[in-house]
Scaffold this motif. Sequence first.
Motif, mmCIF file in Angstrom:
data_model
loop_
_atom_site.group_PDB
_atom_site.id
_atom_site.type_symbol
_atom_site.label_atom_id
_atom_site.label_comp_id
_atom_site.label_asym_id
_atom_site.label_seq_id
_atom_site.Cartn_x
_atom_site.Cartn_y
_atom_site.Cartn_z
ATOM 1 N N ALA B 93 0.834 -1.207 0.000
ATOM 2 C CA ALA B 93 0.000 0.000 0.000
ATOM 3 C C ALA B 93 0.866 1.253 0.000
ATOM 4 O O ALA B 93 1.992 1.241 0.493
ATOM 5 N N LEU B 94 0.304 2.322 -0.578
ATOM 6 C CA LEU B 94 0.978 3.618 -0.596
ATOM 7 C C LEU B 94 0.105 4.676 0.074
ATOM 8 O O LEU B 94 -1.101 4.721 -0.163
ATOM 9 N N VAL B 95 0.738 5.493 0.889
ATOM 10 C CA VAL B 95 0.103 6.741 1.318
ATOM 11 C C VAL B 95 0.899 7.854 0.656
ATOM 12 O O VAL B 95 2.081 8.041 0.983
ATOM 13 N N VAL B 96 0.271 8.559 -0.298
ATOM 14 C CA VAL B 96 1.004 9.626 -0.989
ATOM 15 C C VAL B 96 0.607 10.980 -0.398
ATOM 16 O O VAL B 96 -0.490 11.482 -0.614
ATOM 17 N N ILE B 97 1.504 11.519 0.404
ATOM 18 C CA ILE B 97 1.312 12.796 1.076
ATOM 19 C C ILE B 97 1.392 13.944 0.063
ATOM 20 O O ILE B 97 0.652 14.931 0.150
ATOM 21 N N SER B 98 2.294 13.814 -0.902
ATOM 22 C CA SER B 98 2.621 14.906 -1.839
ATOM 23 C C SER B 98 1.388 15.516 -2.492
ATOM 24 O O SER B 98 0.457 14.817 -2.889
ATOM 25 N N GLY B 99 1.413 16.853 -2.628
ATOM 26 C CA GLY B 99 0.416 17.549 -3.428
ATOM 27 C C GLY B 99 0.955 17.774 -4.820
ATOM 28 O O GLY B 99 2.110 17.426 -5.110
ATOM 29 N N PRO B 129 -3.514 11.008 -3.568
ATOM 30 C CA PRO B 129 -2.455 11.874 -3.032
ATOM 31 C C PRO B 129 -3.024 13.138 -2.378
ATOM 32 O O PRO B 129 -4.233 13.254 -2.287
ATOM 33 N N ASN B 130 -2.093 14.016 -1.922
ATOM 34 C CA ASN B 130 -2.496 15.293 -1.341
ATOM 35 C C ASN B 130 -3.281 15.073 -0.056
ATOM 36 O O ASN B 130 -4.407 15.537 0.095
ATOM 37 N N CYS B 131 -2.684 14.347 0.878
ATOM 38 C CA CYS B 131 -3.416 13.956 2.091
ATOM 39 C C CYS B 131 -2.492 13.866 3.293
ATOM 40 O O CYS B 131 -1.272 14.013 3.175
ATOM 41 N N PHE B 132 -3.078 13.665 4.463
ATOM 42 C CA PHE B 132 -2.308 13.388 5.677
ATOM 43 C C PHE B 132 -2.155 11.882 5.896
ATOM 44 O O PHE B 132 -1.348 11.464 6.695
ATOM 45 N N GLY B 133 -3.009 11.094 5.230
ATOM 46 C CA GLY B 133 -2.899 9.653 5.367
ATOM 47 C C GLY B 133 -3.681 9.074 6.517
ATOM 48 O O GLY B 133 -4.845 9.426 6.707
ATOM 49 N N VAL B 134 -3.025 8.232 7.311
ATOM 50 C CA VAL B 134 -3.762 7.410 8.255
ATOM 51 C C VAL B 134 -3.192 7.514 9.675
ATOM 52 O O VAL B 134 -1.979 7.619 9.869
ATOM 53 N N ALA B 159 -14.817 5.853 14.048
ATOM 54 C CA ALA B 159 -13.887 5.913 12.911
ATOM 55 C C ALA B 159 -14.180 7.184 12.128
ATOM 56 O O ALA B 159 -15.345 7.525 11.909
ATOM 57 N N VAL B 160 -13.118 7.878 11.722
ATOM 58 C CA VAL B 160 -13.291 9.165 11.064
ATOM 59 C C VAL B 160 -12.536 9.183 9.743
ATOM 60 O O VAL B 160 -11.400 8.705 9.667
ATOM 61 N N ALA B 161 -13.165 9.746 8.708
ATOM 62 C CA ALA B 161 -12.461 9.954 7.441
ATOM 63 C C ALA B 161 -12.797 11.343 6.935
ATOM 64 O O ALA B 161 -13.922 11.821 7.098
ATOM 65 N N SER B 162 -11.812 11.999 6.318
ATOM 66 C CA SER B 162 -11.995 13.386 5.933
ATOM 67 C C SER B 162 -11.321 13.683 4.611
ATOM 68 O O SER B 162 -10.229 13.175 4.332
ATOM 69 N N GLN B 163 -11.980 14.509 3.813
ATOM 70 C CA GLN B 163 -11.375 14.949 2.561
ATOM 71 C C GLN B 163 -10.299 15.991 2.846
ATOM 72 O O GLN B 163 -9.420 16.205 2.033
ATOM 73 N N SER B 164 -10.394 16.640 4.005
ATOM 74 C CA SER B 164 -9.413 17.657 4.381
ATOM 75 C C SER B 164 -8.608 17.175 5.574
ATOM 76 O O SER B 164 -9.164 16.823 6.619
ATOM 77 N N GLY B 165 -7.285 17.158 5.406
ATOM 78 C CA GLY B 165 -6.436 16.738 6.506
ATOM 79 C C GLY B 165 -6.503 17.694 7.675
ATOM 80 O O GLY B 165 -6.557 17.291 8.834
#
Lengths: 471, 471
Positions: B93-99, B129-134, B159-165
Amino acid sequence: LDLSKIFNPERIAVVGVSMTNQFHPANIIYNKNFYGYDCETYGVNPKGGELEHRPIYRSVGEIPAKVDLAVVAVKAHQVMDVARDCAAAHVGALVVISGGFAEMGGGGLALQNDLVELCQANSMTLIGPNCFGVYSPPLVDTFFLPPERTVTPRKGDIAVASQSGAFLVDQVMTSFYEAGVGISVAVSMGNKAMVDEECLLQHFIDRTDTRCICFYIEGLDPGVRKFIDSARQVTAQTPIVVYMGGKTERGQAAARSHTAALAGNHDMIAGALRQSGILEAETEREVTSFCKILSFYHHRPLRQCNIAVLSSSGGHGVLASDLASQASLNVAELSADRQQKLRELVEPAIRDIASFGNPIDLTGSATDQDFERSLDYLLAQDDIEAALVLTLPYTPMLTSFVGTRLGQVVKRHDKPVVAYVPNLAKYGMVLEGFELNGIPVVHSIEDGVQMMKALRLLGLYAGGEDPGCPR
Amino acid sequence: LDLSKIFNPERIAVVGVSMTNQFHPANIIYNKNFYGYDCETYGVNPKGGELEHRPIYRSVGEIPAKVDLAVVAVKAHQVMDVARDCAAAHVGALVVISGGFAEMGGGGLALQNDLVELCQANSMTLIGPNCFGVYSPPLVDTFFLPPERTVTPRKGDIAVASQSGAFLVDQVMTSFYEAGVGISVAVSMGNKAMVDEECLLQHFIDRTDTRCICFYIEGLDPGVRKFIDSARQVTAQTPIVVYMGGKTERGQAAARSHTAALAGNHDMIAGALRQSGILEAETEREVTSFCKILSFYHHRPLRQCNIAVLSSSGGHGVLASDLASQASLNVAELSADRQQKLRELVEPAIRDIASFGNPIDLTGSATDQDFERSLDYLLAQDDIEAALVLTLPYTPMLTSFVGTRLGQVVKRHDKPVVAYVPNLAKYGMVLEGFELNGIPVVHSIEDGVQMMKALRLLGLYAGGEDPGCPR
């Protein structure tokens, strides 16, 4: 009406001190003034005797000094006797804590009328009955709550009066303390048999220590009507914030049994408030937000309502844009030219990742200097009247010095700025940096928008020559 | 989609660790996981070498162990190379932080599509991408913020999920921490190129540690549509709270440049949420209030919406009545007979001064026992479904034990009760008494009413057999 004996008493008598119950309201008032305030404090109980080796007098007349203010906390049916005794002793003012008057209807109302008549005939100013009385530091505090269980805001320039004592203690004293808002004096009016809103308004505007006035009212009666009328002459000089309880039918029913308040149509009262230039706070939180921004920026109406939102987070910018729109504020997109100028002002590290459209998102890599230079540019624009700065101290480059730097920018441009800092104790140094340098801090974006709304209403009611704000 | 490598990685690689900038997002992620979380943590930088005497690998393929999750924080144009390297190394799995992807439009969108294609072809699950991840304690936390600058809520069942970090970190993590609300896991989805709301919903409902789900969305796209549809099957079992950013035109414009969100008509989306039984929080504060009440009273819909308001202050009763009315809750007057019964239950000292109509005002002289006996009587009434208890710790007879006593009453009747306690650190013992005994505490009456509103909406959406609530 002479209110000097209420607010500046040299000697007070507390009538009703219990010899056995340390929690009796009179005992709490006696102790807190004896130990904590500047007035000389005497206890009264018909039995007389000693309490903790201090004399308790049988009557106010027995006290070997002239009493300015008598605080009365006895059963309703005993109040008239106490008042007669006070009249004979030439007491200047009464605060009647006791309930059991107009709020009970029938016999209670008759008793209250008798009390007013007696006070008028003897030139005694009456606060209450059915109230907490007055908080006038450092002289006197008749709020019958143990000081270790309450908080008191710092000394400041907002005078507060409330029909409900509990609202005053809890929503005002506690919230103001938390938000760092200072008050000059506070009054719980209770049934306002003699001293009412109108009367306190006249006193407040004459005080040199007061620059903003806040009232909590529970319906419309002749006193409130007169107050709203008089306020018209005042609001251009001294902003007035009003919060209304009893807005709904259920709330009105509760208010009747609480302080004998007369119901009034809320929309009609709201209209009258607007016409007098009074800022109506729609929620408890708005009371604090409005008073706080007015204490920082005394009279700074927004005309066009164009504000800049400067943030280190895109998501916060979205939220702020929504809330600002809902509060009829313009977060207008900046021209491409201005965006380019801003881009050139910030550090190269963020030039390609930041958004400059307004809301401006400097990203989590922003430095203090990025904020400083951006805010300086934004406030230099003629059409931008104010700014909301969203400061997120968890972004790693931001230091606790940022508020001090932005404070200098604000002083240069003389435009209102509000800073959002999340509500965590560990961000205290960031908060202090702002507030010590003249920028009020809020702990939610909503509160910040409420503050801008207060300045928008000031502009609207002042009949701004430039009616640019969306209505 | 397999999300196990995202939430339960044994070994993670952090790609982009800087050899010179300790504040680089990759360095923050590397350090916080190396020191604070259970996963094995490896640093990657094409230059290789050592950082603080620990090896930094030239590529993920060079790491001498199988990596479950790669956290990528490099410039956008380098992300594809890193992803290819990860694919070759069979990373799960990948968490892509980069914007620098779809939120920039044009070339960014094309790059994002290439990334998704590569991940799909190699069975790599992609967050961002463009996120804070998990944030999945105690295993992993990819939120690139220094831990000493942030707070984390206790472990709990939301459990919480958000489009904005930033919304997640600030409005959720901070507010939940402050309110004592616990979370099981949190995800910042960013551009949600692969893992979106629908996908996370399916994962959340399968988790045994999760009983309530919270989403922040910024507009309507196919993923959100599908999520709302699927939610319909879920909400009777697991309540879902949604907060929407980008409700206004200005907010939508900001959202577009933030996470490439597609605008949607708010009223239409709100209607769809209702139809699926999703609770829409209208303000940030409602997010916390809704989640907190649901974590205390998992699924306890109000049918008739009759609530009792029990207070030691008339003024607070008025405010609560107003707010409850505005939120379509009934604070119905008690019959004379019931009022008399209540009067007989309380101590003689307050019988003549208290009001028993509902709101019930026990006055500032009320004792713990007065509250206990009154609440017991009120909750025993069939038509009263819930109670709001307004506890003012500055009244002198109230002790810090009151919450413990009222907690036993609530257990006996199994009806939801919320307690208001003003927000002062020194009232901490009173607060603990309530919360340790199963009663959630709020710091404003408004928040308490919001909690009741959440239970009202549960009843409304459940198609209550007994549609007594005012709509």
